[in-house]
Design an enzyme around this catalytic site. Structure first.
Site, PDB file in Angstrom:
ATOM      1  N   ASP A 289       0.931  -1.278   0.209  1.00  0.00           N
ATOM      2  CA  ASP A 289       0.076   0.045   0.110  1.00  0.00           C
ATOM      3  C   ASP A 289       0.923   1.256   0.150  1.00  0.00           C
ATOM      4  O   ASP A 289       2.079   1.081  -0.005  1.00  0.00           O
ATOM      5  CB  ASP A 289      -1.034  -0.086   1.069  1.00  0.00           C
ATOM      6  CG  ASP A 289      -2.144   0.908   0.945  1.00  0.00           C
ATOM      7  OD1 ASP A 289      -1.926   1.775   0.106  1.00  0.00           O
ATOM      8  OD2 ASP A 289      -3.279   0.820   1.559  1.00  0.00           O
TER       9      ASP A 289
HETATM   10  C1  BGC Z   1      -5.231   3.535   0.295  1.00  0.00           C
HETATM   11  C2  BGC Z   1      -5.316   2.281  -0.801  1.00  0.00           C
HETATM   12  C3  BGC Z   1      -5.138   2.666  -2.115  1.00  0.00           C
HETATM   13  C4  BGC Z   1      -3.868   3.331  -2.147  1.00  0.00           C
HETATM   14  C5  BGC Z   1      -3.633   4.345  -3.620  1.00  0.00           C
HETATM   15  C6  BGC Z   1      -3.738   4.010   0.128  1.00  0.00           C
HETATM   16  O1  BGC Z   1      -3.611   5.182   1.235  1.00  0.00           O
HETATM   17  O2  BGC Z   1      -5.117   2.582   1.468  1.00  0.00           O
HETATM   18  O3  BGC Z   1      -6.726   1.644  -0.463  1.00  0.00           O
HETATM   19  O4  BGC Z   1      -5.243   1.710  -3.025  1.00  0.00           O
HETATM   20  O5  BGC Z   1      -3.698   4.639  -1.236  1.00  0.00           O
HETATM   21  O6  BGC Z   1      -4.272   5.368  -3.643  1.00  0.00           O
END
Ligand code: BGC
Length: 765
Positions: A289
Site C-alpha cells: 500500500d
Molecule cells: C489506500 C489504498 C489505495 C492507495 C492508492 C492508500 O492510502 O489505503 O486503498 O489503493 O492509497 O491510492
C-alpha cells in the site's frame, strides 16, 4: 490527497540511471509467435540489468515526489515498473512513450483506485452490497472496467473485501459489509466482471484485491490501527473474502497497512508466503500500500529505511508503492548479502507476468489505440441507465410508518437538507474519475420526477456540520464542503417556513462524503448537531417527515427512527443518485435493499454483528436476568439488524421444510420455504438462509449466512425458494485450524432478515 513524502535525494544515482542509460539499446520486449509466457519472461530477464529488475518493482504516482519530467527520465532509463493516478490517455501515452525509449522497452502498466465506478460512479461498496444482487454488482464492475480501460488503465486497486464490523471506521463505506459469505460472493463477482473472460480481452482490467489482510479489524475502528485476532476467527470470518477473490482469478493483491498479531502485513512472511502463496496457491503480483514499506519504521519493526526494504522484499512484497525504498535500498542490500538475488528475481518475474497477462507485451498501447476522446468528460462516455438501476437496488427502506412513502407526485413537497443539492456528496468518496458536475442531486432528481405535477419547495436548512474543526478537516485538500454563511437559525427558519407550506417534508441528511473515507474514523455516530437541530424543527411542524439518509456507514439513528415517519437509506449512490432516489421515493421502483452491516443503537455497542457467539450467559429478552451478557443502560440488539430492509409491499415466509432430518456426508439436503407477496404491489425481497452448529468443539456463531435468493413476486403471488445444504457448508476452522464439519445437530433458519427467521433442524451423522 496524499501523504508520505519521501526525499528523492540521490535516487537517480542509486538506481544507476547513468550506467543503465549507457547500455546499448536493444529491441523491444515483444513475444515471438507461439512463445510461452515463462519462456518469454526468462529470456527477458536474461537481458535485464539489476537496476532494470529493481526498477520494475517501483510503482509510482506522478506528483510532488515524482515530478513528471524526472519521472519521464527514470522511465526512459528503465527504472520504473508502473504508474498510478494518471487517468487520461494523453498523460498515459506520454509515460508509455518514455518506456518505449528505454533499452528493453518493457511497457509500464497503469493503475488507479477504480473503487465504485470510473467515469460513471455507482453506489459505494456498502450500498452495492445492500442490493444483494450479483447481477447489479457485475454490471457496475463490468462498466467500471470498460470505462477505465477506455482511459488507458490496466489495473484497479479494488475490490476492497475487508470484513468490517466497526462503523467508526470510515472505510466501511468502501467494502461490502460485515458478513463473510456475502462479501465473498461479491468479491468473486467483482473480480470476474473486471477481468472478464481473460485480461487479453478488450474492456478488461486486472483486479487488485485489498487490503490483505484484516484491514477492517483495526482496534477502536481507528484507521491504520492494530489488528489482533485469533487464528480461528481470522480463517473463519476475515480471510475467506480475499481467498474468494483470488480463487476467482484476481491478478494482484494489495498488502494492508495494519499489523496482524504484532507483525505489520508488509513484513509478514507468514501472511504473504505461508498463507497466501503456499496454502492458497496465489500466483499473482503483490503490491504494497501507499508508503507502507517506509512505515515499517514507525511500526517499530525496522530501525531504518534499508531494514524496512529488506523486511518487505523478504516477506514477499513485490511492488513498492510510492516511497522509493526499493529503488534506493535493494541494490545495497543485495551487495551486502542481506537479501538474495532470488528475492528480486521472483518479484520482477511476477511484475512481468502481470504485464504479460494484461497483454502489454503484445501491445503496450493496447488501450491507447484510436483517437483520444475529444472531451474526456463527454456525456456520451457515461452509463447513466445502468447507474440509476444499480443505485436504486442498493437503497434500504428502514421505516415507513403509515405508508407515508411512496410520495404522491401531485402533492407539495418540501425538500430540505444540506445533502439535498450536493453534487459532490452524492458521488461518495473514492469517486475515481467521476465528475461531480455530472452527478444528479436529489433536488434535481425530484425535480425531474415532479415536473409539471406537484410543487417542490427547497431549502438547505443547515450546513452538514457547524463544527469548524471538522469543516477544516473535510476541506483540507479540496473545498468539498461548501458552507452557507447564514446563521443556523436563519437557515432553519427558512426550512420551517417551506415545511409549513408543504404536505410532506423530505429531509436529506447524513454525512459529507469525506466523513466516510480513508482516514475518516469517527468516535460519534450520530448525525451532526446542526442537522439534528434542523430535524427537530421540522418535526415540530407536525408535517409527515421522510428522511433520505446519505451516509457511508451505519449511524446511530435512535432519534431519527423514533421521530421520522419514513427513512430511506441511500448511501452515497453515485452519478445517478438523485434520479434513483426519486424513483424510490415516488414508488417507480419498489425498494428491496437489505443491510449488509448491522446498525447499532449506539457507539457503545460496537462491535455489534449478527453472527456473534452465544456466550455462557446469553441475554434473553423474554426472561431478562441481571447476570447475563448485556448492557444495563441499553438494549442488547441492534437498531436495524443485518439483512434488514422493508418494501412497499409485504411478504410472508412459511415454515421451513427440510428434505430430510438427517444428513450423511456427501448428501445434499434441501431447505424449502414458500414466500408470498401479501401486499398490493409487485416487489422483490431477499430470502436468507442461516445455519447454526448447535454443539461443536469450539463455540459456533448463533447463526451464519450460507445462502440467499432475491425473488420478485407479484401481489398475491407465492414462490417456493429452495436452498441446498451440503456437508461443506457445515465446515469450520476448529481450535487447531482443522477445517472440517463435526457431526451433530444443526439449526436451519430462513427469513427476510437475520432477526426474523423460521427454523428447522437436522442432524449430521
Ligand atoms: C489506500 C489504498 C489505495 C492507495 C492508492 C492508500 O492510502 O489505503 O486503498 O489503493 O492509497 O491510492
Amino acid at each position: 490527497m496524499k501523504r508520505t513524502r519521501i526525499s528523492r535525494i540521490g535516487l537517480g544515482l542509486l538506481l544507476g540511471l547513468n550506467s543503465a542509460c549507457l547500455l546499448a539499446a536493444e529491441g523491444p520486449a515483444v513475444p515471438q509467435p507461439g512463445q510461452s509466457k515463462d519462456d518469454f519472461i526468462n529470456q527477458l530477464m536474461g537481458q535485464m540489468t539489476q537496476q532494470e529488475k529493481i526498477g520494475q518493482l517501483r510503482l509510482v504516482s506522478v506528483g510532488p515526489d515524482h515530478p513528471k519530467p524526472v519521472l519521464l527520465d527514470e522511465i526512459a532509463a528503465g527504472t520504473t515498473g508502473a504508474i498510478f493516478n494518471t487517468v487520461v490517455r494523453p498523460g498515459i501515452r506520454d509515460l508509455q512513450d518514455a518506456a518505449m525509449k528505454s533499452r528493453l522497452k518493457i511497457p509500464l502498466f497503469f493503475a488507479y483506485d477504480v473503487v465504485h465506478g470510473h467515469r460513471t460512479v455507482f453506489p459505494i461498496g456498502l450500498g452495492l452490497a445492500a442490493s444483494w444482487d450479483m447481477g447489479a454488482v457485475a454490471t457496475s464492475a463490468r462498466i467500471a472496467a470498460e470505462e477505465a480501460s477506455a482511459d488507458g488503465l490496466n489495473l484497479t486497486y479494488s475490490p476492497t473485501v475487508d470484513i468490517a464490523r466497526d462503523p467508526r471506521w470510515g472505510r466501511v463505506s468502501e467494502g461490502f459489509g460485515e458478513d463473510t459469505y456475502l462479501v465473498s460472493r461479491i468479491a468473486e463477482t467483482v473480480v470476474k466482471s473486471y477481468q472478464g473472460k481473460g485480461l487479453d480481452q478488450p474492456g478488461t482490467i486486472m483486479a487488485g484485491v485489498k487490503h490483505f489482510a484484516l484491514y477492517g479489524a483495526g482496534e477502536g475502528g481507528r484507521d491504520y490501527n492494530t489488528v489482533d485476532m485469533s487464528l480461528p476467527r481470522m480463517f473463519q470470518d476475515s480471510l475467506p473474502p480475499y481467498r474468494a477473490a483470488i480463487d476467482a482469478g484476481a491478478g494482484a493483491v494489495m498488502v494492508s497497512l495494519n499489523s496482524v498479531n504484532g507483525v505489520p502485513s508488509t513484513a509478514n512472511k507468514w501472511l504473504l508466503q505461508d498463507v497466501l502463496r503456499q496454502q492458497w496457491g496465489y500466483k499473482g503480483v503483490l503490491l504494497s500500500d501507499h508508503g507502507a514499506v517506509m512505515e515499517l519504521i514507525k511500526h517499530g519493526v525496522a530501525g531504518e529505511p534499508r531494514e524496512a526494504a529488506r523486511l518487505a522484499i523478504a516477506a514477499g512484497v513485490e511492488m513498492n508503492m510510492n516511497d522509493d525504498l526499493y529503488g534506493k535500498e535493494l541494490p545495497e542490500l543485495l551487495k551486502a548479502g542481506a537479501i538474495q538475488q532470488s528475492d528480486i528475481d521472483r518479484a520482477c518475474r511476477d511484475v512481468l507476468a502481470a504485464k504479460w497477462d494484461m497483454g502489454l507485451f503484445k501491445d503496450p498501447y493496447r488501450y491507447l489505440q484510436g483517437a483520444d476522446p475529444v472531451d474526456t468528460d463527454a456525456e456520451s462516455r457515461l452509463h447513466r441507465a445502468e447507474a440509476r438501476d444499480v443505485a436504486r437496488k442498493g437503497m434500504v427502506l428502514l421505516k415507513n410508518q403509515g405508508d407515508v412513502l411512496p410520495l404522491k407526485r401531485n402533492s407539495t413537497i418540501a425538500l430540505i437538507g444540506p445533502l439535498a443539492d450536493s453534487k459532490r456528496d452524492v458521488m461518495g468518496s473514492w469517486s475515481a474519475a467521476g465528475k461531480a458536475f455530472q452527478a444528479v442531486t436529489v433536488l434535481e432528481g425530484m425535480g425531474h420526477a415532479t415536473r409539471g405535477k406537484g410543487a417542490l419547495l427547497y431549502a438547505k436548512g443547515a450546513n452538514v456540520t457547524n463544527d469548524e474543526e471538522i469543516i477544516k478537516y473535510l476541506n483540507e485538500y479540496n473545498q468539498d464542503v461548501v458552507i452557507d454563511k447564514r446563521s443556523p437559525q436563519a437557515m432553519i427558519d427558512e426550512a420551517v417556513a417551506k415545511a409549513k407550506m408543504a404536505d410532506v417534508v423530505v429531509a436529506v441528511v447524513g454525512e459529507a462524503q469525506g466523513m466516510a473515507h480513508e482516514a475518516s474514523s469517527k468516535a460519534n455516530l450520530r448525525i451532526s448537531a446542526s442537522q439534528l437541530d434542523l430535524l427537530k424543527a421540522l418535526k415540530a411542524t407536525g408535517k409527515p417527515l421522510v428522511l433520505v439518509l446519505m451516509n457511508g456507514r451505519p449511524l446511530d439513528l435512535r432519534w431519527e427512527s423514533e421521530n421520522a415517519d419514513a427513512m430511506l437509506e441511500t448511501w452515497f449512490s453515485g452519478t445517478e443518485g438523485g434520479n434513483a432516489i426519486a424513483d424510490v421515493l415516488f414508488g417507480d421502483y419498489n425498494p428491496a435493499g437489505k443491510l449488509a452491516m448491522t446498525f447499532p443503537r449506539s457507539v457503545g455497542q460496537i462491535p455489534i454483528y449478527y453472527n456473534h457467539l452465544n456466550t455462557g450467559r446469553p441475554f434473553d429478552h423474554e426472561h431478562p436476568n441481571k447476570y447475563t451478557s448485556r448492557y444495563f443502560d441499553s438494549q442488547n440488539g441492534p437498531l436495524y439488524p443485518f439483512g434488514y430492509g422493508l418494501s412497499y409491499t409485504s411478504f410472508s415466509v412459511s415454515d421451513v421444510k427440510l428434505s430430510s432430518a438427517k444428513m450423511h456426508k456427501g448428501d445434499t439436503l434441501t431447505a424449502r420455504v414458500t414466500v408470498k407477496n401479501t401486499g398490493k404491489r409487485a416487489g422483490e425481497t431477499v430470502v436468507q438462509l442461516y445455519l447454526r452448529d448447535l454443539v461443536a468443539s469450539i463455540s459456533r456463531p448463533v447463526k451464519e449466512l450460507k445462502g440467499f435468493r432475491k425473488v420478485m413476486l407479484q401481489p398475491g403471488e407465492s414462490k417456493v425458494v429452495e436452498f441446498p445444504i451440503r456437508e461443506q457448508d457445515l465446515r469450520f476452522y476448529d481450535g487447531s485450524l482443522r477445517y472440517a464439519s463435526e457431526p451433530g445437530d444443526f439449526k436451519v433458519m430462513i427469513g427476510l432478515d437475520s432477526d426474523d427467521v423460521k427454523e428447522g433442524q437436522f442432524t449430521l451423522l
